[in-house]
Design an enzyme around this catalytic site. Sequence first.
Site, short mmCIF file in Angstrom:
data_model
loop_
_atom_site.label_atom_id
_atom_site.label_comp_id
_atom_site.label_asym_id
_atom_site.label_seq_id
_atom_site.Cartn_x
_atom_site.Cartn_y
_atom_site.Cartn_z
N ASP A 4 -42.03 -33.13 -4.39
CA ASP A 4 -44.01 -33.45 -4.75
C ASP A 4 -44.79 -32.67 -3.64
O ASP A 4 -44.50 -32.23 -2.35
CB ASP A 4 -44.24 -34.15 -4.98
CG ASP A 4 -45.52 -34.56 -5.53
OD1 ASP A 4 -46.80 -33.62 -6.18
OD2 ASP A 4 -46.61 -35.69 -5.17
N GLY A 5 -46.00 -32.24 -4.18
CA GLY A 5 -46.75 -31.50 -3.19
C GLY A 5 -47.41 -30.20 -3.25
O GLY A 5 -47.45 -29.52 -2.68
N ASN A 6 -46.05 -29.56 -4.46
CA ASN A 6 -46.16 -27.69 -3.90
C ASN A 6 -48.42 -26.89 -4.18
O ASN A 6 -47.74 -25.97 -3.86
CB ASN A 6 -45.21 -27.01 -5.13
CG ASN A 6 -44.01 -27.33 -5.08
OD1 ASN A 6 -43.58 -28.02 -3.93
ND2 ASN A 6 -43.60 -27.78 -6.31
N LYS A 37 -52.21 -21.26 -6.64
CA LYS A 37 -51.26 -22.31 -7.56
C LYS A 37 -49.57 -21.76 -7.27
O LYS A 37 -48.22 -22.71 -6.87
CB LYS A 37 -51.33 -23.05 -8.60
CG LYS A 37 -52.80 -24.59 -8.32
CD LYS A 37 -52.82 -24.81 -9.19
CE LYS A 37 -54.21 -25.73 -8.89
NZ LYS A 37 -54.20 -26.68 -10.44
N ASN A 79 -45.29 -33.33 -17.18
CA ASN A 79 -46.25 -31.96 -16.36
C ASN A 79 -46.36 -31.41 -17.47
O ASN A 79 -47.52 -30.52 -17.56
CB ASN A 79 -44.99 -31.60 -15.75
CG ASN A 79 -45.04 -32.26 -14.27
OD1 ASN A 79 -43.93 -32.15 -13.83
ND2 ASN A 79 -45.78 -32.80 -14.25
#
Length: 249
Positions: free
Chosen positions: A18-20, A31, A66
């Site tokens: 997690d955290g991209n 992004k 997602n």
Amino acid sequence: MTDPAQRHLPKHVAIIMDGNNRFAKKRQLDKGDGHREGKNVLDPIVEHSRKIGIEALTVFAFSSENWNRPASEVELLMQLLEEAIHEQIPRMTEYEIALRFIGDRTRLSPSLQVLMAQAEQLTAHFQAMTLTIAISYGGMWDITDATKRIAAQVKAEQLSLDDINSELFKQHLSLGDLPPVDLLIRTGGDYRISNFLLWQIAYAELYFTPTLWPEFSIEEYDHAIEVFKGRERRFGYTSEQIQKINIEN
């Protein structure tokens, strides 16, 4: 004789990467660049896992939830997944790692489904380690899917109700033939499981870090494993019972 360090090593490590997006925002990047950076972090973690003797590594690449993200981001993630699989096949061959995928494949494009099946077939005979990538995966989906398949066997009179127990149920889940997860790592600073491997992590040790996935290093990975080694895993026993079992073994 087994190396004492190996005895305390987790057999199965799972990672919620997690955290991209926050990494991209922090660095004032698009992004997509955050996801690309995140993809590049996985390779050294995989190689290091094999080197130190991890039997199975399972990573959360794309969850059932997602699919609710913006269509442009979902499209990019699917593209990166396809690129990653193409890149991983020769790497898996070099390091003799079996590559697997878990999740609801019906929601994926036909071309990606074919690529995943080919990668699994080409690497299935390797035994140095198993790398599993969770795509379109959710723990509740996994349990529901297993329940449906068991119910179908009962309806077809292939199983009776008395045949159903936790071991049989496990065999119908994703990763049913692998050891249960010993260590679950989540990067990015959130303290939740996010519907990942709900059954398989029943007795896993949890390691949460604020480090964003694109900044996660081999050093911190090793630290997480050292933290794991320092914890007492009781599985319902008392500390005294565990100490006695350890002495006897």
